[in-house]
Write a protein that holds these residues in place. Structure first.
Motif, PDB file in Angstrom:
ATOM      1  N   ALA A 156     -27.141  18.063 -15.220  1.00  0.00           N
ATOM      2  CA  ALA A 156     -27.498  18.792 -14.003  1.00  0.00           C
ATOM      3  C   ALA A 156     -29.005  18.731 -13.758  1.00  0.00           C
ATOM      4  N   GLU A 157     -29.792  18.867 -14.816  1.00  0.00           N
ATOM      5  CA  GLU A 157     -31.251  18.805 -14.671  1.00  0.00           C
ATOM      6  C   GLU A 157     -31.696  17.415 -14.228  1.00  0.00           C
ATOM      7  N   ARG A 160     -30.797  16.899 -10.553  1.00  0.00           N
ATOM      8  CA  ARG A 160     -31.696  17.620  -9.637  1.00  0.00           C
ATOM      9  C   ARG A 160     -33.033  16.900  -9.508  1.00  0.00           C
ATOM     10  N   ILE A 161     -33.526  16.325 -10.614  1.00  0.00           N
ATOM     11  CA  ILE A 161     -34.835  15.676 -10.599  1.00  0.00           C
ATOM     12  C   ILE A 161     -34.777  14.319  -9.895  1.00  0.00           C
ATOM     13  N   CYS A 163     -31.828  12.744  -8.196  1.00  0.00           N
ATOM     14  CA  CYS A 163     -30.801  12.388  -7.211  1.00  0.00           C
ATOM     15  C   CYS A 163     -30.620  13.397  -6.081  1.00  0.00           C
ATOM     16  N   ALA A 164     -30.954  14.667  -6.340  1.00  0.00           N
ATOM     17  CA  ALA A 164     -30.613  15.729  -5.392  1.00  0.00           C
ATOM     18  C   ALA A 164     -31.350  15.603  -4.068  1.00  0.00           C
ATOM     19  N   ASN A 168     -28.055  15.697  -2.404  1.00  0.00           N
ATOM     20  CA  ASN A 168     -27.845  17.141  -2.431  1.00  0.00           C
ATOM     21  C   ASN A 168     -27.534  17.584  -3.859  1.00  0.00           C
ATOM     22  N   VAL A 169     -27.944  18.785  -4.211  1.00  0.00           N
ATOM     23  CA  VAL A 169     -27.784  19.248  -5.590  1.00  0.00           C
ATOM     24  C   VAL A 169     -26.322  19.340  -6.003  1.00  0.00           C
ATOM     25  N   TYR A 223     -21.911  16.005 -15.387  1.00  0.00           N
ATOM     26  CA  TYR A 223     -22.240  17.063 -14.416  1.00  0.00           C
ATOM     27  C   TYR A 223     -21.461  16.889 -13.117  1.00  0.00           C
TER      28      TYR A 223
END
Length: 270
Positions: A156-157, A160-161, A163-164, A168-169, A223
């Motif tokens: 998840a981290e 977020r760093i 790809c989000a 999108n997260v 994730y």
């Protein structure tokens, strides 16, 4: 008259006797050599059959490529004005593009649209094998990298760093510039997610093993699979596209309901 035997003759005859275990040892040695020769022959035969099957797959892929892909990519996959070179893209790139239906391209546009898959799994594998034979490139992933049993929190981290900002997260996708977009990652197979990371299709950057290690890619996949298997705990997710959709929902339905209630109360009092 008794025969006179010298000690030397007796020792010679004793030395010439065969040991009781000699026959067993001889049989064991024969079996060892026979088994070794058979194993070597079997291995070479199996290797030859495998090489022959691989060559047949490559030849089949070459024919499929000439019939379906060469118009844009050239007969030798060297590229043209209508399509990039595929030399060095590896089997993973072909497996992703063809396996998700993006190729063959339906029409020229900002990016390849996903559509129903045009080839069988065997045909896709043959195309990938032929392109991979042209030059080294990323291979089709397999094994534990795709099992979805990695570290969800680390995945998840990393997501977020890296790809989000596009996907999108929650992996719901999002709009980019010039008519391009980052697709939703919901329901995408683990193999295709990994292939996308190592090949960088469309507008996506390439995340090679120097950027994100294979174990970390496994965590990212874990994730995304967690998101697939665990719906929004807050109820309706409104597309999971963030505060814009949530704000519009409140303005249109929340504020609209308040206005409608006010009008009803006023009409009732009159």
């Amino acid at each position: 008259m008794p025969e006179n035997r010298t000690p030397t003759a007796a020792r010679g005859r004793k030395a010439g006797r065969r040991h009781p275990l000699a026959s067993i040892a001889l049989i064991a040695i024969g079996l060892l050599f026979t088994g070794g020769a058979y194993a070597a022959f079997s291995t070479s035969t199996a290797s030859a059959e495998t090489d022959m099957a691989s060559q047949q797959t490559i030849e089949e892929g070459k024919k499929l490529f000439a019939a379906n892909c060469a118009t844009c990519h050239g007969m030798g996959a060297e590229g043209s004005e209508d399509g990039p070179s595929l030399i060095g893209v590896g089997a993973a790139s072909v497996d992703f593009q063809v396996g998700t239906g993006r190729m063959p391209l339906q029409m020229q546009g900002p990016q390849a649209e996903q559509k129903p898959v045009q080839f069988t799994d065997e045909q896709t594998a043959a195309l990938a094998a032929w392109v991979a034979s042209l030059a080294p490139g990323p291979a089709i992933p397999e094994g534990e990298l795709l099992d979805g049993e990695g570290d969800t929190a680390n995945g998840a981290e990393l997501f977020r760093i890296n790809c989000a900002m596009c996907h999108n997260v929650a992996g719901a996708g999002g709009a980019l510039t010039e008519g391009k977009f980052a697709p939703s990652l919901s329901g995408v197979s683990a193999k295709h997610i990994y292939e996308a990371m190592v090949t960088g299709p469309q507008n996506m950057p390439v995340f090679n093993d120097m950027n994100i290690k294979p174990e970390d890619k496994r965590d990212v996949i874990t994730y995304l699979k967690y998101l697939d298997n665990n719906p929004s705990p807050g109820g309706i997710d409104l597309g999971s596209i963030g505060p814009v959709s949530e704000g519009l929902f409140l303005w249109i339905f929340g504020l609209g309901s308040i206005v409608a209630l006010t009008v009803w109360i006023t009409a009732k009092s009159n």
